[in-house]
Write a protein that holds these residues in place. Structure first.
Motif, PDB file in Angstrom:
ATOM      1  N   GLN A   1       0.830  -1.191   0.000  1.00 14.07           N
ATOM      2  CA  GLN A   1       0.000   0.000   0.000  1.00 14.07           C
ATOM      3  C   GLN A   1       0.867   1.244   0.000  1.00 14.07           C
ATOM      4  OE1 GLN A   1      -3.015  -0.299   2.895  1.00 14.07           O
ATOM      5  NE2 GLN A   1      -3.994   1.628   2.389  1.00 14.07           N
ATOM      6  N   THR A   2       0.332   2.344  -0.534  1.00 15.56           N
ATOM      7  CA  THR A   2       1.038   3.629  -0.460  1.00 15.56           C
ATOM      8  C   THR A   2       0.154   4.661   0.228  1.00 15.56           C
ATOM      9  OG1 THR A   2       0.239   4.321  -2.639  1.00 15.56           O
ATOM     10  CG2 THR A   2       2.389   3.208  -2.548  1.00 15.56           C
ATOM     11  N   ILE A   3       0.829   5.591   0.863  1.00 12.95           N
ATOM     12  CA  ILE A   3       0.152   6.652   1.603  1.00 12.95           C
ATOM     13  C   ILE A   3       0.706   7.986   1.131  1.00 12.95           C
ATOM     14  CG2 ILE A   3      -0.131   7.693   3.890  1.00 12.95           C
ATOM     15  CD1 ILE A   3      -0.001   4.906   5.073  1.00 12.95           C
ATOM     16  N   SER A   4      -0.146   9.002   1.081  1.00 15.32           N
ATOM     17  CA  SER A   4       0.290  10.347   0.713  1.00 15.32           C
ATOM     18  C   SER A   4      -0.116  11.338   1.795  1.00 15.32           C
ATOM     19  CB  SER A   4      -0.314  10.770  -0.637  1.00 15.32           C
ATOM     20  OG  SER A   4       0.151   9.922  -1.669  1.00 15.32           O
ATOM     21  N   ILE A   5       0.695  12.384   1.934  1.00 11.07           N
ATOM     22  CA  ILE A   5       0.438  13.411   2.933  1.00 11.07           C
ATOM     23  C   ILE A   5       0.266  14.751   2.213  1.00 11.07           C
ATOM     24  CG2 ILE A   5       1.355  14.624   4.951  1.00 11.07           C
ATOM     25  CD1 ILE A   5       2.886  12.105   5.666  1.00 11.07           C
ATOM     26  N   TYR A   6      -0.782  15.503   2.606  1.00 11.78           N
ATOM     27  CA  TYR A   6      -1.132  16.765   1.962  1.00 11.78           C
ATOM     28  C   TYR A   6      -1.210  17.871   3.008  1.00 11.78           C
ATOM     29  CZ  TYR A   6      -2.808  13.514  -1.635  1.00 11.78           C
ATOM     30  OH  TYR A   6      -2.908  12.508  -2.559  1.00 11.78           O
TER      31      TYR A   6
ATOM     32  N   LEU B   1      -3.248  21.392   4.275  1.00 11.37           N
ATOM     33  CA  LEU B   1      -4.682  21.677   4.330  1.00 11.37           C
ATOM     34  C   LEU B   1      -5.186  22.336   3.043  1.00 11.37           C
ATOM     35  CD1 LEU B   1      -5.190  22.953   8.009  1.00 11.37           C
ATOM     36  CD2 LEU B   1      -5.909  20.774   7.027  1.00 11.37           C
ATOM     37  N   THR B   2      -4.266  22.916   2.258  1.00 10.24           N
ATOM     38  CA  THR B   2      -4.669  23.529   0.984  1.00 10.24           C
ATOM     39  C   THR B   2      -4.647  22.535  -0.169  1.00 10.24           C
ATOM     40  OG1 THR B   2      -2.395  24.217   0.507  1.00 10.24           O
ATOM     41  CG2 THR B   2      -3.780  25.763   1.736  1.00 10.24           C
ATOM     42  N   GLY B   3      -4.270  21.281   0.122  1.00  6.53           N
ATOM     43  CA  GLY B   3      -4.257  20.246  -0.906  1.00  6.53           C
ATOM     44  C   GLY B   3      -2.919  20.029  -1.571  1.00  6.53           C
ATOM     45  N   LYS B   4      -1.893  20.755  -1.172  1.00  5.01           N
ATOM     46  CA  LYS B   4      -0.568  20.573  -1.746  1.00  5.01           C
ATOM     47  C   LYS B   4       0.027  19.246  -1.297  1.00  5.01           C
ATOM     48  CE  LYS B   4       4.056  22.610  -1.827  1.00  5.01           C
ATOM     49  NZ  LYS B   4       4.929  23.707  -1.327  1.00  5.01           N
ATOM     50  N   VAL B   5       0.609  18.500  -2.243  1.00 13.79           N
ATOM     51  CA  VAL B   5       1.223  17.219  -1.909  1.00 13.79           C
ATOM     52  C   VAL B   5       2.549  17.480  -1.194  1.00 13.79           C
ATOM     53  CG1 VAL B   5       2.173  15.069  -2.793  1.00 13.79           C
ATOM     54  CG2 VAL B   5       0.159  16.084  -3.877  1.00 13.79           C
ATOM     55  N   ILE B   6       2.671  16.972   0.021  1.00 11.45           N
ATOM     56  CA  ILE B   6       3.903  17.120   0.791  1.00 11.45           C
ATOM     57  C   ILE B   6       4.799  15.906   0.580  1.00 11.45           C
ATOM     58  CG2 ILE B   6       4.886  17.510   3.082  1.00 11.45           C
ATOM     59  CD1 ILE B   6       3.123  19.794   2.025  1.00 11.45           C
ATOM     60  N   VAL B   7       4.218  14.720   0.690  1.00 10.74           N
ATOM     61  CA  VAL B   7       4.930  13.460   0.448  1.00 10.74           C
ATOM     62  C   VAL B   7       3.955  12.525  -0.249  1.00 10.74           C
ATOM     63  CG1 VAL B   7       6.181  11.517   1.457  1.00 10.74           C
ATOM     64  CG2 VAL B   7       6.333  13.761   2.525  1.00 10.74           C
ATOM     65  N   SER B   8       4.423  11.811  -1.257  1.00 14.19           N
ATOM     66  CA  SER B   8       3.542  10.869  -1.952  1.00 14.19           C
ATOM     67  C   SER B   8       4.165   9.479  -1.961  1.00 14.19           C
ATOM     68  CB  SER B   8       3.274  11.335  -3.391  1.00 14.19           C
ATOM     69  OG  SER B   8       4.487  11.385  -4.135  1.00 14.19           O
ATOM     70  N   ASN B   9       3.284   8.492  -2.069  1.00 16.76           N
ATOM     71  CA  ASN B   9       3.685   7.085  -2.260  1.00 16.76           C
ATOM     72  C   ASN B   9       4.613   6.563  -1.172  1.00 16.76           C
ATOM     73  OD1 ASN B   9       2.194   6.974  -4.691  1.00 16.76           O
ATOM     74  ND2 ASN B   9       3.916   7.910  -5.807  1.00 16.76           N
ATOM     75  N   ILE B  10       4.232   6.825   0.096  1.00 16.16           N
ATOM     76  CA  ILE B  10       4.935   6.180   1.200  1.00 16.16           C
ATOM     77  C   ILE B  10       4.554   4.701   1.198  1.00 16.16           C
ATOM     78  CG2 ILE B  10       5.275   6.142   3.700  1.00 16.16           C
ATOM     79  CD1 ILE B  10       4.240   9.045   3.742  1.00 16.16           C
ATOM     80  N   LYS B  11       5.529   3.811   1.118  1.00 18.82           N
ATOM     81  CA  LYS B  11       5.263   2.382   1.024  1.00 18.82           C
ATOM     82  C   LYS B  11       4.919   1.815   2.395  1.00 18.82           C
ATOM     83  CE  LYS B  11       5.533  -1.018  -2.101  1.00 18.82           C
ATOM     84  NZ  LYS B  11       4.868  -0.972  -3.412  1.00 18.82           N
ATOM     85  N   VAL B  12       3.819   1.084   2.472  1.00 19.04           N
ATOM     86  CA  VAL B  12       3.391   0.441   3.713  1.00 19.04           C
ATOM     87  C   VAL B  12       3.228  -1.050   3.446  1.00 19.04           C
ATOM     88  CG1 VAL B  12       1.606   0.292   5.467  1.00 19.04           C
ATOM     89  CG2 VAL B  12       2.214   2.514   4.503  1.00 19.04           C
TER      90      VAL B  12
END
Length: 574
Positions: free
Chosen positions: A518-523, A525-536
């Motif tokens: 699975q992958t996780i993304s962090i945004y 509050l304005t919707g800007k992608v901070i980190v994408s595709n963290i592998k879990v």
């Protein structure tokens, strides 16, 4: 030769009588150093005017917070550097303010003085709850400042207040109990930690650790001799006592406890510019700024009568610094037993109120005496801790709690030198104050060996769950461990992030991880992608957020059923 041996023996005997053990030396001049490493992430409750301003003068509410923390089982350590000068620094460290609001640490170490209190990281999660509750009950100017260390630092721990809950008996037999009651109210000391009494009889059985007498000239019809006898018994058992104003000479005339031949009121006094702040590294003397000895009341300063000498390990706190005044006192102490407690404090002036240094610091001396540890004996309100009670036959090496999922918490602990140990009782609380028994784990009873234990709580509730161990010996003596806490959100939400707010890292838990990972993304509050595709690849993973800017973030993923999961977390510092 025989005379030399006899003289040498007498000197050794006298030295042992005056300084028989390290515990006593904490209360006497030239105290031993007890250096400990205070870890990064520890809390500091400052006790100086710089970092505990209200505004512009010291915030006495800090004492109220300290006692609330003690009542909640938080382990406080009182830091007083041995050998420091008046207003000297106890330790310096980079620290950020975490209450009542967050302030970044900056690049310059802060100098903490006047006897700060600290809380090591194992207790900070629970301490934050008490700090927030206390500050939320205060006006903006009365909220207490709390700091958190950025780096580890060596500190001199004068008193480890584990298991200590002070309780004061304010004596009103002279009709002036309201004067010292006002100090407690001003500092917001919980009312459960003091009582105003007409009698000093059986204070020890009433679980009091401290007794105090304001102005008492002995004319109110109460038998002074009987009261002094009761207080003598209380002090000899390990309680601490403070007399103020007229009570000083009333008590000293009745029973010489600080002088061999009595004292007399001094009518000359100590000029404001001639004060010697003696023994500034002892607990009674922990205040920041000046004290004016001659302010109000019948007895402001005093001196010993001709031919009268100091007794009972006497030492001054406020005394004159000129040849004409160096035998005139404004605050003094004697110690009457080995080990904890057994202290008698004297303090001049009728009362203290207001916000000037001399007003604040008079109250601080009273509150410092109240906070100085006493011996508790068999009082059921206090756990049996230290040399006064004898150690339990179990040495607890560590006790922690780990969140396995949003349905389980695992408690782990380890012991060494397990002798005559019966069992461990696991206790849980929802508020960190009232605990109930959850389970009993039999002790393995292995002598002089490291032994590990674990227990799973499969019924945690939403919010903070607080845990502690009650160690029970075969002769049914008990002792409580430190309190540990873990936070749970609603069950079965699918995605859980903790802790929040976070400072270094977050733990991400997902109930249904897809078979192909699975992958996780962090945004933002304005919707800007901070980190994408963290592998879990498992249900639980840890992610470093120490480089994130302070703020709130959204975390999103998709579970094995194609359901979009979302949660929030907050970062409080880069």
């Amino acid at each position: 030769m025989k005379t030399f041996i006899h003289s040498t023996f007498m000197l050794i005997f006298l030295a042992l009588a005056l300084f028989p053990c390290k515990a006593q030396n904490n209360d006497l001049p030239n105290p031993n150093k007890n250096i400990k490493v205070m870890p990064a992430g520890s809390f500091i409750i400052p006790m100086d005017k710089t970092y505990q301003a209200n505004p512009g003068y010291f915030n006495l509410k800090a004492y109220g917070l300290l006692v609330n923390l003690q009542n909640g089982g938080i382990r406080l350590r009182w830091i007083i550097d041995s050998g420091k000068v008046k207003d000297g620094v106890d330790f310096s460290v980079l620290a950020e303010r975490v209450a009542p609001s967050f302030v970044i640490a900056g690049s310059v170490a802060k100098d903490f003085k006047a006897g700060p209190f600290v809380i090591f990281p194992p207790d900070t999660a629970l301490a934050r709850v008490f700090i927030n509750v206390f500050n939320n009950s205060m006006s903006a100017s009365n909220k207490v400042n709390v700091y958190r260390t950025i780096n580890p630092v060596n500190v001199n721990v004068r008193y480890d207040l584990f298991g200590v809950k002070p309780k004061a008996a304010i004596l009103d037999d002279g009709g002036n109990g309201k004067l010292q009651l006002a100090y407690m109210v001003t500092a917001s000391i919980p009312s459960t930690n003091y009582a105003v009494l007409d009698s000093a009889v059986n204070l020890y059985n009433g679980c009091y650790t401290f007794a105090s007498e304001p102005h008492n000239d002995g004319t109110n019809g109460y038998p002074i001799g009987r009261i002094v006898d009761s207080l003598t018994d209380f002090v000899q058992r390990g309680g601490n006592f403070l007399a103020q104003c007229h009570a000083v000479d009333t008590y000293e005339d009745s029973r010489q406890v600080q002088s061999s031949g009595g004292i007399t009121k001094n009518t000359i006094g100590i000029p404001d510019n001639a004060v010697n702040y003696a023994n500034p590294d002892l607990s009674y003397a922990q205040f920041d700024g000046i004290f004016i000895p001659n302010q109000t009341g019948y007895l402001q300063t005093w001196q010993r009568l001709p031919g009268s000498n100091a007794i009972n390990n006497f030492y001054p706190i406020i005394v004159g610094n000129t040849p004409a005044t160096d035998s005139i006192f404004g605050a003094t102490v004697t110690k009457h037993k080995t080990g904890k407690g057994g202290l008698i404090f004297y303090l001049g002036n009728h009362t203290f109120s207001g916000t000037k240094d001399e007003d604040i610091n008079g109250q601080r001396m009273y509150l410092n005496a109240f906070m100085t540890p006493a011996a508790y004996g068999n009082c059921p309100l206090y756990p049996c801790v230290g040399e006064e009670c004898g150690p339990l036959p179990v040495k607890l090496e560590f006790f922690n709690v780990k969140k396995l999922s949003n349905q389980q918490a695992q408690l782990n602990w380890s012991t060494s030198t397990e002798l005559n140990s019966k069992e461990f009782v696991i206790e849980r609380s929802l508020d960190g104050v009232s605990f109930t028994d959850m389970a009993r784990v039999p002790a393995k009873g292995i002598s002089a060996a490291t032994t590990t234990y674990s227990y799973k709580d499969i019924t945690p509730v939403k919010g903070y769950n607080y845990y502690r161990l009650r160690e029970v010996s075969t002769d049914n003596r008990t002792n409580n461990s430190e309190i540990v806490a873990v936070y749970f959100t609603e069950k079965n939400t699918g995605l859980d992030v903790f802790p929040t707010p976070a400072r270094q890292s977050i733990t991400i838990e997902i109930l249904n991880v897809p078979d192909n990972n699975q992958t996780i993304s962090i945004y933002s509050l304005t919707g800007k992608v901070i980190v994408s595709n963290i592998k879990v690849v498992t249900n639980s993973t840890t992610f470093d957020v120490s480089n994130f800017s302070p703020g709130t973030y959204i975390i999103k993923t998709v579970d094995r059923n194609g359901k979009v999961l979302q949660s929030k977390f907050t970062v409080i510092k880069k």
